[in-house]
Design a protein around this motif. Sequence first.
Motif, mmCIF file in Angstrom:
data_model
loop_
_atom_site.group_PDB
_atom_site.id
_atom_site.type_symbol
_atom_site.label_atom_id
_atom_site.label_comp_id
_atom_site.label_asym_id
_atom_site.label_seq_id
_atom_site.Cartn_x
_atom_site.Cartn_y
_atom_site.Cartn_z
ATOM 1 N N SER A 203 0.828 -1.208 0.000
ATOM 2 C CA SER A 203 0.000 0.000 0.000
ATOM 3 C C SER A 203 0.858 1.253 0.000
ATOM 4 O O SER A 203 1.717 1.434 0.870
ATOM 5 C CB SER A 203 -0.903 -0.002 1.240
ATOM 6 N N ARG A 204 0.603 2.131 -0.978
ATOM 7 C CA ARG A 204 1.324 3.408 -0.989
ATOM 8 C C ARG A 204 0.940 4.252 0.223
ATOM 9 O O ARG A 204 1.771 4.992 0.767
ATOM 10 C CB ARG A 204 1.018 4.166 -2.281
ATOM 11 N N LEU A 205 -0.331 4.159 0.642
ATOM 12 C CA LEU A 205 -0.739 4.900 1.838
ATOM 13 C C LEU A 205 0.003 4.409 3.070
ATOM 14 O O LEU A 205 0.254 5.167 4.008
ATOM 15 C CB LEU A 205 -2.250 4.754 2.047
ATOM 16 N N GLU A 207 2.961 3.805 3.333
ATOM 17 C CA GLU A 207 4.293 4.408 3.393
ATOM 18 C C GLU A 207 4.285 5.751 4.125
ATOM 19 O O GLU A 207 5.328 6.285 4.456
ATOM 20 C CB GLU A 207 4.824 4.601 1.972
ATOM 21 N N ILE A 208 3.083 6.302 4.368
ATOM 22 C CA ILE A 208 2.962 7.584 5.067
ATOM 23 C C ILE A 208 3.093 7.353 6.571
ATOM 24 O O ILE A 208 2.488 6.439 7.120
ATOM 25 C CB ILE A 208 1.606 8.245 4.760
ATOM 26 N N SER A 209 3.874 8.173 7.234
ATOM 27 C CA SER A 209 4.029 8.048 8.680
ATOM 28 C C SER A 209 2.692 8.273 9.377
ATOM 29 O O SER A 209 1.971 9.242 9.078
ATOM 30 C CB SER A 209 5.041 9.073 9.197
ATOM 31 N N GLU A 210 2.340 7.396 10.302
ATOM 32 C CA GLU A 210 1.086 7.561 11.035
ATOM 33 C C GLU A 210 1.068 8.843 11.851
ATOM 34 O O GLU A 210 0.000 9.387 12.143
ATOM 35 C CB GLU A 210 0.839 6.350 11.932
ATOM 36 N N GLU A 211 2.239 9.351 12.238
ATOM 37 C CA GLU A 211 2.301 10.582 13.014
ATOM 38 C C GLU A 211 1.747 11.770 12.233
ATOM 39 O O GLU A 211 1.240 12.724 12.817
ATOM 40 C CB GLU A 211 3.739 10.858 13.464
ATOM 41 N N LEU A 212 1.836 11.720 10.908
ATOM 42 C CA LEU A 212 1.273 12.795 10.100
ATOM 43 C C LEU A 212 -0.248 12.822 10.193
ATOM 44 O O LEU A 212 -0.868 13.872 10.110
ATOM 45 C CB LEU A 212 1.710 12.646 8.640
ATOM 46 N N TYR A 213 -0.868 11.672 10.377
ATOM 47 C CA TYR A 213 -2.311 11.632 10.560
ATOM 48 C C TYR A 213 -2.697 12.228 11.908
ATOM 49 O O TYR A 213 -3.771 12.814 12.050
ATOM 50 C CB TYR A 213 -2.827 10.200 10.449
#
Length: 228
Positions: A203-205, A207-213
Amino acid sequence: MSVEHIRTEPSILYFGTPVVLISTVNAEGGDNIAPMSSAFWLGWRCVIGLDASSKTTENLLRAGECVLNLPSVDEVAAVDRLARTTGSSPVPDAKLARGYRHEPRKFEIAGLTRTPSEIVSAPRILECPVQMEAAVAASHGLGDDGPRKGPFRAFELRILRVHIRPDILMDGHANRIDPDRWRPLIMSFQRFYGLAVGEVHASRLGEISEELYRSLAGERASSTAGIF
């Protein structure tokens, strides 16, 4: 292979969501548990939909708080023991027609264990790997434009505190749940399922750091008990 779709009208659109056991406190002081699966999360908010005549709806409107307990597949038998029970007395006509019975001792018949919450009055369910203390932020009728006005009620809940069983956390991360270890119980068209296969595709999603959410959500639980 391309297959032509056909038009159909299912009685329910219940395509599969995690089961939630909502624990609340009754006006007379006892505890109630409601199994349901009409729920979704965005940030530290959860939206749920309930039968407007349910005891849980009554408790949420009065007390403004609850605990969202998420069972895993291991707790399925306990969840099923709560099926077709209600804390409401008399039993609402619609539930009576579906074979529900009044049951004031939900913890006992399910074989589940009460454990105190840290902020809200409603108890947590010890056996559930995920427990989220929550407060009602908003509510409104759902289906008010239909022939039977107000059969459902939608609630926006603000998550105040999250409790996670350590064995489903990702190694080396105190604030990340490992999706390979978390095995949610799924309800699909009124039947129980688990996640039968592992991850099916990268999943490309992912790869996003959860901290950014966390920052995008713009909020998190208060660190001070009792503040809503």
